[in-house]
Write an enzyme that holds these catalytic residues in place. Structure first.
Site, short mmCIF file in Angstrom:
data_model
loop_
_atom_site.label_atom_id
_atom_site.label_comp_id
_atom_site.label_asym_id
_atom_site.label_seq_id
_atom_site.Cartn_x
_atom_site.Cartn_y
_atom_site.Cartn_z
N ASN A 177 1.05 -1.19 -0.17
CA ASN A 177 -0.10 -0.03 0.00
C ASN A 177 1.08 1.21 -0.05
OD1 ASN A 177 0.32 -1.43 2.61
ND2 ASN A 177 -0.33 0.75 3.35
N CYS A 225 2.48 9.49 12.86
CA CYS A 225 2.78 10.27 13.99
C CYS A 225 2.41 9.65 15.18
CB CYS A 225 1.65 11.55 13.83
SG CYS A 225 2.01 12.84 14.91
N1 PLP Z 1 -4.58 -3.45 4.13
C1 PLP Z 1 -4.01 -2.75 3.19
C2 PLP Z 1 -3.01 -3.15 2.34
C3 PLP Z 1 -4.54 -1.44 3.10
O1 PLP Z 1 -3.86 -0.63 2.31
C4 PLP Z 1 -5.50 -0.94 4.05
C5 PLP Z 1 -5.94 0.28 4.05
O2 PLP Z 1 -5.42 1.33 3.81
C6 PLP Z 1 -5.93 -1.97 5.05
C7 PLP Z 1 -5.60 -3.12 4.97
C8 PLP Z 1 -6.93 -1.59 5.85
O3 PLP Z 1 -8.19 -1.48 4.93
P1 PLP Z 1 -9.70 -0.83 5.62
O4 PLP Z 1 -9.64 0.58 5.63
O5 PLP Z 1 -10.76 -1.74 4.83
O6 PLP Z 1 -9.75 -1.48 7.19
#
Ligand code: PLP
Length: 395
Positions: A162, A335
């Site tokens: 991400n 943070c």
């Molecule tokens: N896993 C990954 C790789 C993510 O990018 C995110 C959200 O940014 C999450 C889990 C968490 O997702 P949610 O916001 O649906 O709880």
């Protein structure tokens, strides 16, 4: 171009969340206003309609990831899905054995996976083995194999990162893990709806993802669990969803999520091809204007909408401060206790500190226009030039 278009802030933070597709929003609204039944109500047509909508959504979700619709468990999002997968497997494991569950994971996983696993380890219920990753956040498959040989009960491998967008070799990892008797969980939140994620082909046992990363509403997601995988629920109550997730189903969200998956199946490849071209144009323009900039992640294997770039030596906070009302991008910093620290992903990649502190995560999406890309490129570029000039004037 209208004034409103000209003045609107450009959204380039699609890893954080995506706008809901208006076609999806229509479905959500209709299930909030006219087709609002409880999917567990068996005594009238409102309940029948809601139940049918949930079944239809499960079919659409599973069509996108090539699973059995019966394997889909709807949740409130990927965080809950990851918790259900990891804690659920660990709880079942705890009832069967007298040793901690051995969980393998990458240090670049999302906090939903890292923190859930760490919490289990802190309470003595799990032993963690971190897989090696390199400076492009790629998984070291030799180390992964070694970890599986040493013995793992659950191997966690995200499908795409991400922060830097690196895509992981899910099928290869799952094959290795299965050879050594480990279950495989994948957090595919950033991948589903952008690249092909095929549960049948990859053999992954548990797959988590989220609606709001693919133009669906926030607050809904799924854990796809193969029928032969045993796990305990985290929530107790009614016998909803195979007893794995009690609670009245969020029918508007689920129906919208289903529609979003359906649209991704139809439109994903064309959209991602166009997004990739826009990203490449932006990347070239920024690198040409600032030859000291470096792109992070696996340049040969990353999400089309991801541009993670370090303007080395220029603090990312200073860049963002200049553009934040005009362009939405992310520094990825966390943070804690009032002190900003670079993302755990960049730290795990072991990038030089300067490169971490100057990194911007730019995320393009399907509603991003060429005009957005060109305007944002100019604004970011001007901010970098401005901060650089200021820094050299005070040096
Ligand atoms: N896993 C990954 C790789 C993510 O990018 C995110 C959200 O940014 C999450 C889990 C968490 O997702 P949610 O916001 O649906 O709880």
């Amino acid at each position: 171009m209208t004034r409103a278009e000209d003045e609107r802030s450009i959204y380039l933070d699609h890893h954080a969340t995506t706008p809901t597709d208006p076609r999806v929003a229509e479905v959500v609204l209709s299930h909030m206003t006219t087709r609002f039944g409880n999917a567990s109500s068996t005594d009238h047509v409102f309940g029948d309609e809601a139940k049918a909508a949930v079944h239809d959504a499960a079919r659409k979700v599973s069509a996108l990831v090539k699973s059995d619709p019966k394997d889909v468990v709807f949740t409130s999002g990927a965080t809950e899905s990851a918790n259900l997968a990891i804690q659920g497997v660990a709880r079942f494991f705890e009832r069967q054995t007298d040793r901690p569950i051995r969980i393998g994971l990458m240090p670049v996983e999302h906090h939903a996976v890292l923190e859930t696993s760490k919490k289990l380890a802190d309470s003595g219920k799990a032993q963690l083995r971190f897989f090696e990753v390199d400076e492009q956040a790629r998984l070291d498959l030799d180390d992964f194999r070694e970890a599986c040989q040493e013995g793992l009960d659950l191997a966690c491998v995200m499908a795409a990162n991400n922060e830097v967008g690196t895509i992981y070799p899910l099928s290869e990892a799952a094959e290795i893990a299965h050879q050594h008797g480990s279950l495989v969980f994948s957090d595919a939140t950033q991948a589903v709806g952008k690249i092909d994620v095929d549960l049948e082909r990859s053999g992954v046992d548990l797959l988590a993802f989220s609606s709001h990363k693919m133009y669906g509403p926030q607050g809904v997601g799924a854990l796809v669990v193969r029928q032969d995988v045993q796990l305990d629920p985290l929530l107790y109550g009614g016998r909803h969803q195979r007893g794995l997730r009690a609670g009245t189903l969020n029918v508007p969200g689920i129906a919208g999520f289903g529609e979003a998956c359906h649209l991704r199946l139809e439109e994903q490849s064309d959209d991602e091809r166009r997004i990739g071209r826009q990203r490449d144009r932006m990347q070239s323009a920024l690198l040409d204007a600032h030859p000291f900039a470096v792109v992070n992640g696996d340049l040969d294997n990353r999400l089309a909408g991801n541009l993670h770039i370090s303007f080395v030596g220029i603090p990312n906070a200073a860049i963002v401060a200049r553009i934040r009302s005009k362009v939405a991008v992310s520094t990825g910093s966390a943070c804690s206790s009032g002190i900003e620290s670079p993302s755990h992903v960049l730290q795990a990649m072991d990038l030089p500190r300067e490169r971490q502190e100057s990194a911007l995560r730019i995320g393009l999406g399907k509603f991003t226009t060429d005009h957005d890309v060109d305007t944002a490129t100019k604004l970011i570029s001007a901010a970098v030039t401005d901060v650089r000039a200021l820094m050299s004037s005070v040096a």
